[in-house]
Design a protein around this motif. Structure first.
Motif, PDB file in Angstrom:
ATOM      1  N   ASP A  10      -0.758  -1.594  -3.994  1.00  0.00           N
ATOM      2  CA  ASP A  10      -0.285  -0.358  -3.176  1.00  0.00           C
ATOM      3  C   ASP A  10       1.240  -0.104  -3.106  1.00  0.00           C
ATOM      4  OD1 ASP A  10      -0.490   2.091  -2.304  1.00  0.00           O
ATOM      5  OD2 ASP A  10      -1.703   1.444  -0.560  1.00  0.00           O
ATOM      6  N   ILE A  11       1.994   0.142  -4.276  1.00  0.00           N
ATOM      7  CA  ILE A  11       3.243   0.037  -4.300  1.00  0.00           C
ATOM      8  C   ILE A  11       3.605   1.243  -3.362  1.00  0.00           C
ATOM      9  CG2 ILE A  11       5.303   0.169  -5.577  1.00  0.00           C
ATOM     10  CD1 ILE A  11       4.149  -1.534  -7.715  1.00  0.00           C
ATOM     11  N   GLU A  12       2.976   2.309  -3.598  1.00  0.00           N
ATOM     12  CA  GLU A  12       3.318   3.593  -2.841  1.00  0.00           C
ATOM     13  C   GLU A  12       3.353   3.553  -1.476  1.00  0.00           C
ATOM     14  OE1 GLU A  12       4.553   6.504  -4.050  1.00  0.00           O
ATOM     15  OE2 GLU A  12       4.627   5.277  -6.077  1.00  0.00           O
ATOM     16  N   THR A  13       2.296   2.516  -0.885  1.00  0.00           N
ATOM     17  CA  THR A  13       2.477   2.260   0.701  1.00  0.00           C
ATOM     18  C   THR A  13       3.430   1.477   0.897  1.00  0.00           C
ATOM     19  OG1 THR A  13      -0.148   2.676   0.899  1.00  0.00           O
ATOM     20  CG2 THR A  13       0.966   1.347   2.360  1.00  0.00           C
ATOM     21  N   ARG A  18       9.218   1.279   3.091  1.00  0.00           N
ATOM     22  CA  ARG A  18      10.705   1.227   2.992  1.00  0.00           C
ATOM     23  C   ARG A  18      11.357   2.676   2.838  1.00  0.00           C
ATOM     24  NH1 ARG A  18      10.022  -1.643  -2.761  1.00  0.00           N
ATOM     25  NH2 ARG A  18      12.110  -0.708  -2.949  1.00  0.00           N
ATOM     26  N   ARG A  19      10.899   3.620   2.878  1.00  0.00           N
ATOM     27  CA  ARG A  19      11.485   4.930   2.813  1.00  0.00           C
ATOM     28  C   ARG A  19      11.683   5.448   4.411  1.00  0.00           C
ATOM     29  NH1 ARG A  19       8.375   6.698  -1.631  1.00  0.00           N
ATOM     30  NH2 ARG A  19       9.970   7.312  -3.286  1.00  0.00           N
ATOM     31  N   GLU A  25      15.503   5.755   8.689  1.00  0.00           N
ATOM     32  CA  GLU A  25      16.162   5.055   9.888  1.00  0.00           C
ATOM     33  C   GLU A  25      17.535   4.520   9.666  1.00  0.00           C
ATOM     34  OE1 GLU A  25      15.156   1.139  12.378  1.00  0.00           O
ATOM     35  OE2 GLU A  25      13.383   2.534  11.476  1.00  0.00           O
ATOM     36  N   GLN A  26      17.814   3.955   8.347  1.00  0.00           N
ATOM     37  CA  GLN A  26      19.064   3.354   8.273  1.00  0.00           C
ATOM     38  C   GLN A  26      20.244   4.005   7.355  1.00  0.00           C
ATOM     39  OE1 GLN A  26      18.239  -0.831   6.979  1.00  0.00           O
ATOM     40  NE2 GLN A  26      17.639  -1.334   9.003  1.00  0.00           N
ATOM     41  N   ASP A  32      19.699   3.985  -3.813  1.00  0.00           N
ATOM     42  CA  ASP A  32      20.107   2.486  -3.756  1.00  0.00           C
ATOM     43  C   ASP A  32      18.799   1.916  -3.441  1.00  0.00           C
ATOM     44  OD1 ASP A  32      22.869   2.616  -4.109  1.00  0.00           O
ATOM     45  OD2 ASP A  32      23.036   2.966  -2.121  1.00  0.00           O
ATOM     46  N   GLU A  33      17.757   2.537  -2.741  1.00  0.00           N
ATOM     47  CA  GLU A  33      16.363   1.685  -2.246  1.00  0.00           C
ATOM     48  C   GLU A  33      15.371   1.589  -3.059  1.00  0.00           C
ATOM     49  OE1 GLU A  33      13.621  -0.289  -0.660  1.00  0.00           O
ATOM     50  OE2 GLU A  33      15.775   0.141   0.190  1.00  0.00           O
TER      51      GLU A  33
END
Length: 140
Positions: A10-13, A18-19, A25-26, A32-33
């Motif tokens: 489940d890469i979308e989760t 990460r988003r 947040e960062q 880049d992500e």
């Protein structure tokens, strides 16, 4: 906090987490992500009470396991979840024949966190996506 950590397709989760952490947040840019390495990586997903709360991305390069994109949601920090996620990643690499070390690029503020888990810093501090990082290694 009791969490379940497992490999996931489940890469979308994982990208959603990460988003939330890296982009919102960062302030890391989407460019880049998100990269083309997600398709070939092993992804770990941490769930607490059935809800996704953390992730890590694992890649192998020769004898080196590369641990990256480690994040946990703000409300779960300080609970031991991040450490459990890193230990699960190290265990994954330990079980892979031929992997002799685990490498990661740590945000400078997290160096102590990774040192407590056995990683040793090396090399200079460098900028990655506008955030100071330093490479770290754990010999298996």
């Amino acid at each position: 906090m009791s969490a379940e950590i497992s490999e996931t397709q489940d890469i979308e989760t994982c990208l959603m987490l990460r988003r939330e952490v890296f982009i919102k947040e960062q302030g890391v840019s989407e460019a880049d992500e998100i990269d083309d390495l997600d398709a070939e990586a092993v992804h770990l997903l941490a769930r607490a009470d059935g809800r996704p709360v953390g992730t890590a991305r694992l890649l192998a390069e020769g004898e080196t396991g590369k641990l990256g994109r480690v994040c946990v949601l703000a409300e779960t920090r300080g609970t031991g979840l991040g450490a459990a996620l890193v230990r699960a990643a190290v265990d994954h690499f330990r079980a892979r024949p031929g992997i002799t070390r685990v490498k990661l690029g740590a945000q400078v503020h997290a160096l102590g966190f990774y040192e407590r888990l056995g990683f040793e810093p090396y090399g200079p501090i460098y900028d990655d996506a506008g955030i100071d990082h330093r490479d770290m290694m754990l010999e298996l």
